[in-house]
Each structure stands twice: as C-alpha cells, then as structure tokens.
Design an enzyme around this catalytic site. Structure first.
Site, PDB file in Angstrom:
ATOM      1  N   SER A 192      19.005 -44.930  -6.024  1.00 61.00           N
ATOM      2  CA  SER A 192      18.764 -46.125  -5.221  1.00 61.00           C
ATOM      3  C   SER A 192      19.564 -47.332  -5.728  1.00 61.00           C
ATOM      4  O   SER A 192      20.772 -47.255  -5.885  1.00 61.00           O
ATOM      5  CB  SER A 192      17.259 -46.396  -5.177  1.00 61.00           C
ATOM      6  OG  SER A 192      16.942 -47.385  -4.220  1.00 61.00           O
ATOM      7  N   ASP A 229      16.151 -41.735   4.876  1.00 61.70           N
ATOM      8  CA  ASP A 229      15.344 -41.035   3.865  1.00 61.70           C
ATOM      9  C   ASP A 229      13.947 -41.625   3.730  1.00 61.70           C
ATOM     10  O   ASP A 229      13.258 -41.391   2.742  1.00 61.70           O
ATOM     11  CB  ASP A 229      16.067 -41.023   2.516  1.00 61.70           C
ATOM     12  CG  ASP A 229      16.212 -42.400   1.895  1.00 61.70           C
ATOM     13  OD1 ASP A 229      15.664 -43.383   2.435  1.00 61.70           O
ATOM     14  OD2 ASP A 229      16.876 -42.504   0.836  1.00 61.70           O
ATOM     15  N   HIS A 273      13.333 -40.706   0.056  1.00 62.39           N
ATOM     16  CA  HIS A 273      13.994 -41.567  -0.931  1.00 62.39           C
ATOM     17  C   HIS A 273      13.562 -41.238  -2.360  1.00 62.39           C
ATOM     18  O   HIS A 273      14.382 -41.252  -3.277  1.00 62.39           O
ATOM     19  CB  HIS A 273      13.667 -43.023  -0.608  1.00 62.39           C
ATOM     20  CG  HIS A 273      14.506 -44.010  -1.351  1.00 62.39           C
ATOM     21  ND1 HIS A 273      15.852 -44.168  -1.110  1.00 62.39           N
ATOM     22  CD2 HIS A 273      14.194 -44.906  -2.336  1.00 62.39           C
ATOM     23  CE1 HIS A 273      16.335 -45.113  -1.898  1.00 62.39           C
ATOM     24  NE2 HIS A 273      15.361 -45.564  -2.658  1.00 62.39           N
TER      25      HIS A 273
END
Length: 904
Positions: free
Chosen positions: A675, A839, A872
C-alpha cells in the site's frame, strides 16, 4: 566398472552428508548463551539525582545519547583516558544499602541491559570497535554454521554483571530478576522449538548464575527444560585474580587505565565478592602475602579490613559466604570446558608500599584468570553424586577468553555441543540408514553389493534399498538417481545462503506506533490526562497504535488527540500534537509488522503470514529479512519543502538497504512494500542516483500500491473512516484523519483519475480529482489546501520510472468505492456508495497506473500480477495470494550456482 561404482558411492555419501547438514538445523536443541562478567554491553541514563564528581562528568557527557538519554556505559573507549575513567567509575559504582540489605546503583544513574534474548549484545562490547572488543562473536558464528539462528534456536542472556546473588533470606533484586528472566527465556525457547529441552552454555561468572538457577528450581522443571549445561572457564571456587582486583584494582581488562581509578568501583561490585577465593576450594593456600600478614581463603574478612574495604565485610559474611559453602549438584548433565597451562596468579606479594601498588605475582596453573583448583572444583564436590553426570574437558593453552575465540578451542566446544544434538541419535554408523529413510531409533548396517536395485526386507519396520551396478540396465539409473538427489538436496541446503536480502515496507497503519506524554501535553478531558493509559514502561512510553481501548468512545477521543498532526506554516512542515512524542519500535526487524497488538495477535494480525511464508523459504529476521516500519501519519513533500519525519524515514531505509546488502555479501536487496509503503519506496528510488539503485536494488515488489490515490481517502477526509477499527464513531477520528499528512498524499490524483470520473456528488456539486481544493474547502478543511497544493500536488503529477525491475501484485474483483453520494445531511453522515473494481480499498485505475505511466519507458522493467478476489489486506494473508507472492519472489530472490557433478 570399478570407477562407475566409485562414482555412485561418492554420490550417495555426498548425498547423505548434505541430507544430514540440511536436517541438522531442524533437530537442534535450543541453545542459550550466558556471558561472564563484563561480557555484554551495559547502558546508562542520568537523571536529575545524579551528582557528578567533576564538571567533565556532568550530565552532558557523553554528548551522544539516544533521544531518551541512554548511552553505552560498558564498553566505551573513552574510559581509557583518565578523566573519563573517573566518570565511568562513578557511574558504574554500586552501593550496599544496609536498610534494604541489597545493592543499588549510584544515585541518579539508571542502567539497563540491551538485547536480552538475542546474542547481539554478546558479540562485541562496542559496535564501533568490533574487532578490538570482540567477545562471543567467534562462538556465535560457529554455532550459526551448525544451523543455529539468533532468536529462533540461539539466544543470549546478557545481564548486569556488577550484581550478584545472595543467600536465602537476603534480597537480591537485580540478580534474582535476571534468574527469573533467564528461566522465562528457557521455557519460551523450549516451547517455540517443539518442547525440546534447552542447552545452556555459560562463560565464567555466568556459570555460577546458571548453577544457582538450576538448584533454585525443582527437579521436574530441570528434567523438562534442561538438555545439558556446558560451563566454559567457570570459577566455581572464585579466583585469586579477584583478590588482586579488590586490593589494587585491575581495570576490567582495559589497557592504559590507572587501576586505582577503578578500584573503588571494583570493590563496590557485588559479583566481585562472589568471586573471592572460596575457603572450601582454596583451603589454606596463601593468596596474598604482605610484610605483616599472610592471607588465605579463610582470612577474607581480615583481608577486606586490611585493604581498607571494611564496608564489604557484612555483605560478604551474610550474603556471599553461604553461596560458597557448597555447590549442589543439579542432577542434569554438566560439561565443564576450561583451559590450562596458562600462567595464572596464585599468590600476590605486597611490599612496604602496601596495596596501592601492584604486587609481585607467583603464578600457577589455570586459564590466566581462574586457578586450576577452581576450574576443577566440581570433580571433587560431586565425586559421590551418582545421579550427577559430569564431564570435564581441558584444552591446553586456552586462556579464559580465547576458549571461545580461538579456532581450536571453538571447534572443541562445538564438537561437544554437537554430540548432544539431534536427540543424540545421529552417529557415523547411521549414514546409510539416513540415506534410506530408516527409523532413527534403528541402526542398520548396509552393504553395497553387486546385483540390481531391489528392496530388501531386513526385518525392520521400513524396507531398505540396496544399490548395485551389475545389472547394466540399472547401473546408469543408480548413478543418475544419486546425482539428481544430491543436486536437489544441495539446492535445498544452499538456498537460504543464496537468498537476496529482503526488506518489508508496510502500509498506512501497518506497524505499531508508541507515544510518550511530556509536560507540554494538554489533555482534552480529565480522562485523557497523562495518567492514561496506566500501563507504561519506565520511560513513560505506551502503545498508541494499536490499542483496543480506542474502540470505546471516550478513549477514542484520547487516541485521536494524541495521533493528531499539525501543519506549521512557519516551519512549512507537519509536527506532533504539543506534549506528545512518538516513536516507531523495532526498525530493521519484522516484529512491529507481524501484528499491531502483541496481546491480540490474531485479531490485529498484519504481515505475520507473509513473514512466515518468507521464513519457510529460508529467510531469517535480522539476517536476510528486515522490516522498515515508520510513522505512517507523515508523508513526503515536493522539492523545496521540508518533510523532517518522512525524509528521515527515507534516510533510515536507505541505510538499512545498504547494511542488509553489505551483511549479505554485497547481494542487492529485494524491496517488498504494501500500500502506502510503495509510494515511499518509489520516492526513495527516484531520490537516489542510478548507480546506487543498480548496486543495491535487486527488485521492487509493490503489493496493492495506490499509485494514483484512492476514493477511500476522499471518504476518510469527508466523513471519517476509523482506520479500519470497528465500533468507532468515524466523526471522532475525522479531525485526526484530516491532520494526517499522508492522507493528503493518497487523495485521487488528477493525472490518474482524470476529469470525467466523479468522486463525490452532493445536492449542490460534483467533485472530480481536479476539484480537490474546492472539495477540501467545502468539507470544512480549508487548512489542508495550502499543504496539498504546495507540498503534495507535485508528487502526484508524475511517477518517474526508477529503472530497476518492478513487479506490481494487486487484487481485483473486490467491490471498491468509486463515487460517494451525500444527501442534505452533508458530510457528517456516511454516504451512499457506488462501487467499481479494485481491491476493496484502492481503485483499479490507481492499481494499474504504472502500466500507462511507464508504457514508453524502454529501460523500465514492469510486470503486473493480478490475483482475482484478493483484497487490499488479504493479499498478504490468504494462502493463494501468499503462494503467488512467494512464487514471484522466488523467481529472482535466489542467487543460485549449481555445482557441476562429474562422473567417474
């Protein structure tokens, strides 16, 4: 024919040897190293109660301390210079408190022992003088060659060696706490290694502590947790060298120091009284002779008085003498390894100058520090103990320190330890049975005969194979089988040593964050005073993120206030809330990334499954695997604007990359980010020259990176989004979320999201990525406009290709916020949401942004890997996703050089 057979035999033997080496590490019994006096680093901090003996020794010395004021007390090269020797002695001095009946530090001096549980503090005493101050490094290296891994199967138990233990009925706070910690470490080491009992290896004074630990715990505990106790150079009955220390000073082994400058400190050391020659062991042998008196071990009280150390008499008589009177057998296997043939002080002769001058010395046998009668004391003491296994090994010429530094001595120690490993089941005669998967409890004797390959029933539970070369159809198969098997096992053995070092960089909220409140802190309520939370460490630090109490409304407010950042226009930078200090624990390690709350490991798990998968590949935390946690509230700024915290993180990450590469033979590093971490890594790469990248970066793997931001951040700033924590009113954390510098960085990029995609729709306006300034104003966050425009927008305008191999691994097929609809209630209510692909957190257009951005970059290698259904966060947790990540890393993560197998 004979040569072909020889080739097959060599292949089989080599295969067996390598199988043995591969399997050995999994069968290792956990091993704990306990150092001797002065054998580990010691740190100190000076408080307001410290009264220096001179201006030079004021609290400002030494000038280099960490931000909490800690500095290395032992060992520092400055103590070799007389004025600083005095400072050192002042701060190292202990005091016996008759009211407490215990020893305490000098007033105003706090001390601590770094790296308990690890061998780091035992390798050398000064990290800047590794060779000069080397201690257990050679032994640790030899153990690592056996397969031991620090923190997994190999542990260190450093301690404050100035303190000792006391007889029953007398307190010994520091020494007793060390025994508690050592016991706990033993139990944890055993439990984490499948219940295997532990091997304890001590040096010098450490052996006395270990023996006390064993005898202060019940036999059932010892039988369960202790495999073997190996004592190196242990002064079971003390040493005449300690008489020298107390009488005239002996400088802790540091050269060039006036011994009288440290004599007072040496006399104050509780452990030095413990090391005075024992009457039981030394008997009537004179250890000191003056013009007026002769002193033996039976005259220690008179000796202490005559040397001017009457203050040591009471603690010696009441606390120490009972420890010297007997050495109980612990009923666990014990091996004593010690040196001999090194001249060792046996009797000290003082002339009319008295004890302020160094004595003439008559030497006897020993290891240069400990006398032979003391090293061998257990042989006499336990002679009639039928239930006490005892083995003594004498290494001629090995000194007190060289016993675990010289190659010959280290090899002998390792050999002794090896004899106790693999459940004591692997013998030279078992090589053949190892080859053919025989049960470990059975030793079969195989003969390589001339015939064909067949299964022979030897009456055992498992069949065994017999190879021969007589059948011409089979002789090639046998040779090929041996060669292929050997290559496979060689690959398995060598893989871990050929791994490229790998560094994990987490995403926002992906590592622990700690805080401390200072006098400048102004709480928003009485509940949020400096008393909360009640559990802090002794320096006042507590875990700020993640703390489960924050899910309760009133405590959520405390959390939000303490997590708040402020943009300071004069500094043109972000700063913490006044009175709040923050720090990131465990930089360089993956510990802070595994879970966010060590008490709620499952609920707050983060990178734990990914780390476990990497460890199964052979990665080892702190050796080939590293973590780079950071304060995820802060971001970075465009050129010309300061970003103190974010830029410092990039400096630390760069330094970690270089050290990881250097410590792994110069292999370039694999960077794996998640991320937000991907944005930091890309900035790091592009802020360093191509030559640096080519030298230090092997590959960059970006997981779920929001290259162009995410609509989720729009939601966060407009209405609050709780950092993913359930049950929290999002409005309680909205202001804190808006204050986060990194959240502005994650706003949808105009370049990526364009002008057509509506991000937010209200009754009065529609906002795209080109309308962020207006949006910030309309949600009531105008103070975010200037830093967004000046510091963040330039970062969003382009994503330069770093010209190192990049792989983006992303999830897809998870519904992801695409457009937010707000009704007349405004931004204080949660919106209706239209979802698109992504995601679950980052939109697909952002996850794929590099494909279009770098489409014309011929020197930029880019690979996209899409995992359908991976969210994610699940991308670093779910088995299928992890397997895909590990597969991708494996393709470029090993520097393998297969041997050429030649056939005779």
């Amino acid at each position: 024919m004979e040569m072909k057979g020889l080739g097959l035999i060599m292949g089989m033997v080599s295969m067996a040897v390598m199988w043995y080496e591969c399997q050995a590490s999994s069968n290792l019994h956990p091993l704990i190293l306990v150092p001797g006096s002065g054998g580990n680093q010691l740190e100190a901090r000076l408080t307001d109660g410290y009264k220096p003996s001179s201006l030079l020794c004021s609290r400002s010395y030494p000038p280099f301390k960490d931000k909490e004021g800690w500095f290395r007390l032992w060992f520092r090269p400055a103590l070799l210079v007389s004025p600083f020797t005095q400072c050192f002695a002042d701060r190292m001095t202990l005091y016996y408190d008759p009211q407490l009946d215990d020893y305490v530090n000098t007033p105003g001096v706090e001390t601590r022992v770094p790296s308990f549980g690890s061998t780091r503090s035992l390798l050398y005493l000064d990290p800047h003088l590794k060779r000069v101050t080397a201690y257990m490094g050679a032994l640790v290296k030899a153990l690592e060659h056996m397969g031991y891994v620090d923190g997994k199967t190999l542990f260190g138990a450093p301690y404050d060696f100035r303190y000792g233990l006391a007889a029953d009925g007398h307190p010994s706070r520091v020494g007793s706490k060390f025994l508690e910690d050592l016991k706990d470490l033993i139990e944890k080491a055993s439990t984490s290694n499948g219940g295997k009992p532990v091997i304890l290896v001590s040096h010098s004074l450490g052996g006395l502590f270990v023996l006390q630990l064993l005898n202060r715990n019940p036999p059932s505990w010892r039988q369960k947790f202790i495999k073997h106790f190996v004592a190196l150079a242990t002064p079971w009955g003390g040493a005449v060298q300690e008489v020298h220390n107390l009488a005239s000073g002996y400088t802790l082994g540091a050269p060039l120091v006036d011994p009288l400058l440290v004599r007072g400190q040496q006399r104050s050391s509780e452990s030095n009284l413990w090391l005075i020659p024992s009457p039981k062991v030394f008997g009537a042998q004179p250890f000191a002779v003056t013009l007026n008196a002769t002193y033996t071990a039976n005259d220690v009280v008179q000796f202490l008085n005559d040397i001017g150390f009457s203050g040591g008499i009471h603690p010696y008589q009441s606390r120490i003498v009972p420890l010297l009177e007997r050495l109980p057998a612990p009923a666990v296997p014990v091996t004593c390894i010690f040196g001999s043939g090194v001249k060792t002080a046996e009797t000290l002769f003082y002339d009319e100058s008295g004890f302020d001058k160094q004595p003439e010395i008559v030497y006897g046998d020993g290891d240069g520090t400990v006398n032979m009668v003391s090293l061998e004391a257990l042989q006499l003491e336990w002679a009639d103990q039928q239930n006490q296994p005892l083995k003594t090994i004498r290494i001629e010429g090995a000194s007190h320190i060289s016993i675990f530094q010289d190659e010959k001595a280290v090899n002998r120690i390792v050999k002794e330890i090896s004899a106790k490993l693999v459940n004591e089941s692997t013998r030279e005669g078992e090589i053949n049975s190892l080859l053919f998967n025989q049960p470990r409890r059975e030793v079969l004797h195989h003969t390589v005969v001339c015939g064909d390959v067949r299964i022979a029933d030897s009456g055992s539970e498992s069949p065994r194979f017999q190879f021969s070369l007589q059948n011409p159809k089979m002789k090639g198969l046998g040779l090929i089988f041996a060669m292929v098997s050997m290559a496979v096992m060689w690959y398995t053995c060598q893989a871990s040593s050929n791994l490229h070092p790998l560094i994990l960089v987490p995403g926002s909220g992906g590592n622990q964050l700690e805080a401390r409140l200072t006098d400048g802190y102004k709480p928003s309520s009485l509940l949020c005073s400096r008393l909360y939370p009640p559990l802090k460490d002794k320096e006042g630090w507590f875990r700020l993120w993640f703390d489960p109490a924050q899910v309760v409304g009133p405590f959520t407010q405390c959390f939000a206030q303490r997590m708040m950042l402020y943009y300071d226009p004069q500094l043109d930078d972000y700063v913490n809330t006044p009175g709040v200090e923050t720090r990131v624990p465990s930089f360089g390690s993956t510990r802070s990334l595994l879970h966010l709350d060590p008490h709620l490991k499952r609920i707050t798990a983060y990178m734990g499954p990914l780390v476990k998968s990497l460890e199964q590949m052979g990665y080892v935390d702190g050796e080939t695997l590293f973590g780079a946690p950071y304060d995820f509230r802060y971001g970075l700024a465009a050129d010309g604007h300061p970003s103190r915290v974010g830029s410092k993180f990039l400096e630390d990450l760069k330094d970690l990359i270089e050290k990881a590469s250097t410590s792994n033979g110069g292999k370039p590093v694999i960077l794996v980010s998640h991320s937000l971490g991907g944005l930091f890594v890309l900035q790091l790469l592009n802020r360093n020259p191509p030559a640096w990248r080519q030298k230090f970066i092997k590959h960059f793997v970006a997981l779920s990176a929001p290259w162009g931001g995410a609509v989720q951040e729009v939601h966060t700033l407009a209405s609050g989004y709780t950092l993913g924590v359930p049950l929290v009113d999002p409005l309680l954390v909205r202001e804190q979320q808006r204050s986060s510098e990194s959240n502005l960085w994650l706003m949808p990029s105009p370049k990526v999201f364009g002008a057509k995609q509506p991000l937010v729709v209200t009754l009065n306006a529609t906002y795209t990525a080109y309308d962020i300034v207006q949006f910030l104003n309309d949600i009531g966050f105008p103070e975010g406009i200037h830093p967004y425009q000046s510091r963040t927008v330039p970062l969003l305008e382009h994503l330069p290709a770093p010209e190192v191999p990049v792989t983006c691994i992303i999830g897809s097929g998870v519904r992801t916020s695409e457009t937010l609809f707000y009704d007349e209630s405004g931004f204080d209510r949660q919106p209706e949401i239209v979802y698109g692909d992504g995601d679950g957190t980052v939109n697909m257009v952002s996850l794929l942004a590099l494909e279009s951005e770098w489409a014309d970059q011929q020197n930029q290698s880019l690979k996209m890997v899409t995992i359908e259904g991976a969210s994610h966060t699940s991308i670093i947790k779910d088995e299928n996703a992890l397997n895909r990540i590990v597969e991708e890393i494996s393709e470029f993560g090993m520097a393998l050089n297969f041997p050429i197998l030649s056939c005779l």
